[in-house]
Design a protein around this motif. Structure first.
Motif, PDB file in Angstrom:
ATOM      1  N   MET A 105       0.832  -1.213   0.000  1.00 50.41           N
ATOM      2  CA  MET A 105       0.000   0.000   0.000  1.00 50.41           C
ATOM      3  C   MET A 105       0.865   1.261   0.000  1.00 50.41           C
ATOM      4  N   LEU A 106       2.096   1.120  -0.416  1.00 49.65           N
ATOM      5  CA  LEU A 106       3.066   2.211  -0.374  1.00 49.65           C
ATOM      6  C   LEU A 106       3.109   2.798   1.050  1.00 49.65           C
ATOM      7  N   VAL A 107       4.042   3.663   1.298  1.00 46.92           N
ATOM      8  CA  VAL A 107       4.125   4.303   2.616  1.00 46.92           C
ATOM      9  C   VAL A 107       3.056   5.391   2.659  1.00 46.92           C
ATOM     10  N   PRO A 108       2.274   5.487   3.754  1.00 49.89           N
ATOM     11  CA  PRO A 108       1.154   6.444   3.769  1.00 49.89           C
ATOM     12  C   PRO A 108       1.595   7.892   3.594  1.00 49.89           C
ATOM     13  N   ARG A 109       0.715   8.674   2.997  1.00 51.38           N
ATOM     14  CA  ARG A 109       0.931  10.100   2.792  1.00 51.38           C
ATOM     15  C   ARG A 109      -0.136  10.884   3.563  1.00 51.38           C
ATOM     16  N   VAL A 110       0.045  12.199   3.636  1.00 54.12           N
ATOM     17  CA  VAL A 110      -0.927  13.084   4.289  1.00 54.12           C
ATOM     18  C   VAL A 110      -1.179  14.271   3.371  1.00 54.12           C
ATOM     19  N   SER A 111      -2.442  14.614   3.174  1.00 57.37           N
ATOM     20  CA  SER A 111      -2.762  15.765   2.316  1.00 57.37           C
ATOM     21  C   SER A 111      -2.332  17.055   2.997  1.00 57.37           C
ATOM     22  N   ARG A 112      -1.667  17.905   2.236  1.00 55.74           N
ATOM     23  CA  ARG A 112      -1.130  19.163   2.767  1.00 55.74           C
ATOM     24  C   ARG A 112      -2.126  20.309   2.636  1.00 55.74           C
ATOM     25  N   GLU A 113      -3.217  20.083   1.921  1.00 61.38           N
ATOM     26  CA  GLU A 113      -4.204  21.132   1.700  1.00 61.38           C
ATOM     27  C   GLU A 113      -5.527  20.483   1.297  1.00 61.38           C
ATOM     28  N   ASP A 114      -6.589  21.259   1.356  1.00 58.46           N
ATOM     29  CA  ASP A 114      -7.875  20.768   0.852  1.00 58.46           C
ATOM     30  C   ASP A 114      -7.774  20.594  -0.666  1.00 58.46           C
ATOM     31  N   THR A 115      -8.275  19.484  -1.154  1.00 56.68           N
ATOM     32  CA  THR A 115      -8.253  19.252  -2.589  1.00 56.68           C
ATOM     33  C   THR A 115      -9.445  18.387  -2.961  1.00 56.68           C
ATOM     34  N   SER A 116      -9.599  18.093  -4.239  1.00 54.42           N
ATOM     35  CA  SER A 116     -10.720  17.255  -4.680  1.00 54.42           C
ATOM     36  C   SER A 116     -10.271  16.420  -5.859  1.00 54.42           C
ATOM     37  N   VAL A 117     -10.934  15.277  -6.036  1.00 52.94           N
ATOM     38  CA  VAL A 117     -10.642  14.368  -7.137  1.00 52.94           C
ATOM     39  C   VAL A 117     -11.925  13.640  -7.511  1.00 52.94           C
ATOM     40  N   GLU A 118     -12.196  13.554  -8.799  1.00 44.81           N
ATOM     41  CA  GLU A 118     -13.366  12.854  -9.317  1.00 44.81           C
ATOM     42  C   GLU A 118     -14.666  13.310  -8.644  1.00 44.81           C
ATOM     43  N   GLY A 119     -14.724  14.606  -8.302  1.00 44.94           N
ATOM     44  CA  GLY A 119     -15.916  15.169  -7.685  1.00 44.94           C
ATOM     45  C   GLY A 119     -15.999  14.991  -6.182  1.00 44.94           C
ATOM     46  N   TYR A 120     -15.010  14.329  -5.585  1.00 45.53           N
ATOM     47  CA  TYR A 120     -15.002  14.105  -4.138  1.00 45.53           C
ATOM     48  C   TYR A 120     -14.002  15.047  -3.459  1.00 45.53           C
ATOM     49  N   ASP A 121     -14.352  15.461  -2.231  1.00 47.09           N
ATOM     50  CA  ASP A 121     -13.484  16.332  -1.440  1.00 47.09           C
ATOM     51  C   ASP A 121     -12.516  15.512  -0.600  1.00 47.09           C
ATOM     52  N   ILE A 122     -11.279  15.989  -0.516  1.00 41.14           N
ATOM     53  CA  ILE A 122     -10.273  15.395   0.369  1.00 41.14           C
ATOM     54  C   ILE A 122      -9.731  16.517   1.240  1.00 41.14           C
ATOM     55  N   PRO A 123     -10.163  16.586   2.489  1.00 43.97           N
ATOM     56  CA  PRO A 123      -9.735  17.693   3.359  1.00 43.97           C
ATOM     57  C   PRO A 123      -8.243  17.612   3.699  1.00 43.97           C
ATOM     58  N   LYS A 124      -7.696  18.733   4.080  1.00 42.27           N
ATOM     59  CA  LYS A 124      -6.324  18.802   4.574  1.00 42.27           C
ATOM     60  C   LYS A 124      -6.154  17.855   5.774  1.00 42.27           C
ATOM     61  N   CYS A 125      -4.986  17.263   5.885  1.00 42.66           N
ATOM     62  CA  CYS A 125      -4.617  16.347   6.975  1.00 42.66           C
ATOM     63  C   CYS A 125      -5.258  14.959   6.853  1.00 42.66           C
ATOM     64  N   THR A 126      -5.829  14.660   5.686  1.00 40.73           N
ATOM     65  CA  THR A 126      -6.338  13.312   5.447  1.00 40.73           C
ATOM     66  C   THR A 126      -5.166  12.385   5.113  1.00 40.73           C
ATOM     67  N   ARG A 127      -5.166  11.202   5.680  1.00 46.91           N
ATOM     68  CA  ARG A 127      -4.139  10.219   5.337  1.00 46.91           C
ATOM     69  C   ARG A 127      -4.538   9.524   4.032  1.00 46.91           C
ATOM     70  N   VAL A 128      -3.557   9.308   3.173  1.00 45.76           N
ATOM     71  CA  VAL A 128      -3.816   8.761   1.848  1.00 45.76           C
ATOM     72  C   VAL A 128      -3.023   7.474   1.660  1.00 45.76           C
ATOM     73  N   LEU A 129      -3.709   6.421   1.219  1.00 48.97           N
ATOM     74  CA  LEU A 129      -3.078   5.145   0.908  1.00 48.97           C
ATOM     75  C   LEU A 129      -3.344   4.806  -0.555  1.00 48.97           C
ATOM     76  N   VAL A 130      -2.326   4.281  -1.237  1.00 50.47           N
ATOM     77  CA  VAL A 130      -2.486   3.771  -2.596  1.00 50.47           C
ATOM     78  C   VAL A 130      -2.250   2.275  -2.531  1.00 50.47           C
ATOM     79  N   ASN A 131      -3.296   1.512  -2.796  1.00 52.07           N
ATOM     80  CA  ASN A 131      -3.222   0.055  -2.681  1.00 52.07           C
ATOM     81  C   ASN A 131      -2.694  -0.530  -3.990  1.00 52.07           C
ATOM     82  N   THR A 132      -1.354  -0.531  -4.127  1.00 56.31           N
ATOM     83  CA  THR A 132      -0.749  -1.043  -5.354  1.00 56.31           C
ATOM     84  C   THR A 132      -0.975  -2.548  -5.495  1.00 56.31           C
TER      85      THR A 132
END
Length: 527
Positions: free
Chosen positions: A391-418
């Motif tokens: 799942m790669l090493v976890p990341r943290v969003s540095r700012e509010d952003t959005s993708v595919e119409g969904y909101d991702i608030p700042k400080c959200t932890r992000v995982l990419v399940n490779t």
């Protein structure tokens, strides 16, 4: 007659009532604000979280598999909650493209977790440090100095020497069963030690050889240290999920981290003292760096650096170079050997290619690899089915952003399940779960971060900076294991029944280490 005064509460009781009322009022305000904000946000779909623990109850012993199953229900872009922290998981190529490439500037920070604090010198290395001037400087040093193409060319003889030593050790087994992972760990450790530290520091002292000094640890101690750091960097510590429960360590993970940190610090200090003594003896004018530790020490004295590298930064870099280059390569080769032993037809194909291209009168060199397309396909297919960091090493969003119409608030932890991406039937077809190197024989897809269907080293700015060294090691070691020996499973172990169970950590290795019998197939003088 006047009414009697109301009874006075003791001071301590009054303060307790006041604080409780204030806390309740504050919690109500915060809850209303959070609810108000949540109503405005369009978060990706996901399961409803429980109080305090969030969705941690849905994670099994292999989180990458549990999360893949949840994504099948809620979609390839999914919201979870790990304790106090919101989490977004991407399990598709399009999600990986956003988090790792097009939108990666928003997701370059790391969560502050106990493992980074206790085992990597308070986040002083490149793996767990936040994005910024310090991280950019470290990455530049790794890419342009420590692991540059020039350095890899200059150290090619080191890799050849140690691979031959591994083959010699395996030959001395005399046809008995060997634990392959033990030999893989030692060859990768010895290569990395000589490249990074200048000599071997683990095991018996070598007289007049590449060792040339006192051992800092026994092989058994160091194997334990490597296994422990990769397990603990992937373990779910309560305080990492629910900070106000940071004092609660039911599994003893933090205690283990502190104990391990002391052992690694003693090892690294031993290395640094030797290098610093040589610098003092030779003097600043005559001193010439011989290895990566010398380079790091020299760079730490450079007044022109944008951000100074202190002693902890040097030690953290040494630790990451040693551990990152040792475990991941050996785990990948072990998985590849496991898959080949289950597929005798694939094993026969790669062996035939080696005999045809290399012949039986020499060992495989790094220069041979581009002429071995089926071997390269075996490596890619093994990395696809068994990405070391699923799942790669976890990341943290540095700012509010959005993708595919969904909101991702700042400080959200992000995982990419490779792991999920690399087994997605939409990408790989009906054979996604099968080991089929043939899919890569005429494919231009590589593992260097450009093709997001295959991400064993990640992609973008946070991609593993040692990917070129790691790929070379995996290809060279695997090629020589297959060229140097005919391999068979121990008596009573049927290829189709060979266990492929996983053991979770920051890297995912075999639950049971692979055992097999090597029978030499080359002339004696080559070993």
């Amino acid at each position: 007659m006047e009414a009697p005064p109301p009874p006075q509460l003791p001071l301590a009781t009054s303060l307790a009532v006041l604080l409780t009322t204030a806390a309740f009022f504050l919690a109500s305000v915060l809850l209303r604000r959070r609810q108000g904000r949540s109503r405005k946000l369009n978060l990706p779909p996901g399961p409803r979280p429980w109080p305090v623990i969030g969705n941690l109850n849905l994670l099994g012993p292999l989180p990458h598999r549990s999360i893949r199953d949840l994504s099948a229900q809620y979609g390839p872009l999914m919201s979870l909650r790990f304790g106090s922290f919101p989490v977004v998981v991407g399990s598709s190529v399009s999600a990986a493209e956003f988090f790792l490439k097009s939108g990666d500037l928003s997701f370059l920070d790391r969560p502050r977790m106990a493992c980074g604090k206790h085992t990597v010198y308070n986040y002083s290395g490149m793996l767990w440090s936040h994005y910024g001037a310090y991280w950019r400087q470290l990455r530049k040093l790794w890419l342009t100095e420590l692991l540059s193409a020039k350095q890899l060319r200059l150290t090619e003889h080191v890799r050849a020497d140690e691979v031959r030593a591994m083959l010699r050790d395996l030959r001395s087994a005399g046809g008995e069963v060997v634990v392959i992972k033990e030999h893989l760990l030692m060859v990768t450790l010895n290569v990395v030690s000589r490249m990074v530290l200048g000599r071997k520091y683990v095991g018996v002292e070598e007289v007049g050889g590449a060792g040339g000094g006192a051992a800092a640890a026994t092989p058994e101690e160091f194997r334990w240290m490597i296994e422990e750091i990769f397990f603990l960097n992937g373990a779910l510590h309560v305080g990492d999920m629910v900070p106000w429960l940071g004092w609660f360590d039911p599994n003893g993970y933090v205690a283990r981290m502190k104990r391990l940190a002391k052992k690694f610090d003693a090892f690294v200090e031993h290395v640094l003292r030797e290098h610093e003594d040589r610098r003092r003896r030779e003097g600043p004018a005559a001193f010439v760096p011989r290895d990566m530790v010398d380079m790091l020490l020299q760079l730490s004295d450079d007044p022109s650096l944008e951000v100074p590298i202190d002693r902890d930064g040097v030690k953290a870099s040494i630790l990451e170079l040693i551990t990152g280059g040792t475990d991941t390569s050996s785990v990948t080769v072990e998985w590849a050997m496991s898959e080949l032993l289950r597929r005798p037809d694939a094993l026969a194909k790669v062996t035939e290619e080696l005999d045809r291209i290399v012949g039986r009168d020499r060992l495989v060199t790094e220069g041979d690899i581009p002429n071995l397309p089926y071997l390269e396909a075996v490596v890619k297919e093994s990395m696809r089915l068994h990405p070391v960091v699923p799942m790669l090493v976890p990341r943290v969003s540095r700012e509010d952003t959005s993708v595919e119409g969904y909101d991702i608030p700042k400080c959200t932890r992000v995982l990419v399940n490779t792991w999920a991406i690399s087994r997605d039937p939409a990408v790989w077809g009906d054979t996604a779960e099968e080991f089929r190197p043939e899919r890569f024989v005429r494919s231009e897809m590589d593992v260097k971060g450009q093709h997001l269907e295959l991400l064993p080293f990640g992609s973008g700015r946070r991609m593993c900076p040692a990917h070129n060294l790691g790929l070379r090691m995996v290809q060279l070691v695997l090629a020589n294991l297959l060229h140097g020996f005919k391999w068979r499973l121990p008596d009573g172990v049927v290829a189709e029944k060979l266990s492929m169970e996983e053991k979770f950590g920051i890297s995912v290795s075999r639950m049971d280490q692979l055992r097999a019998i090597p029978e030499p197939r080359l002339p004696d003088h080559l070993y």
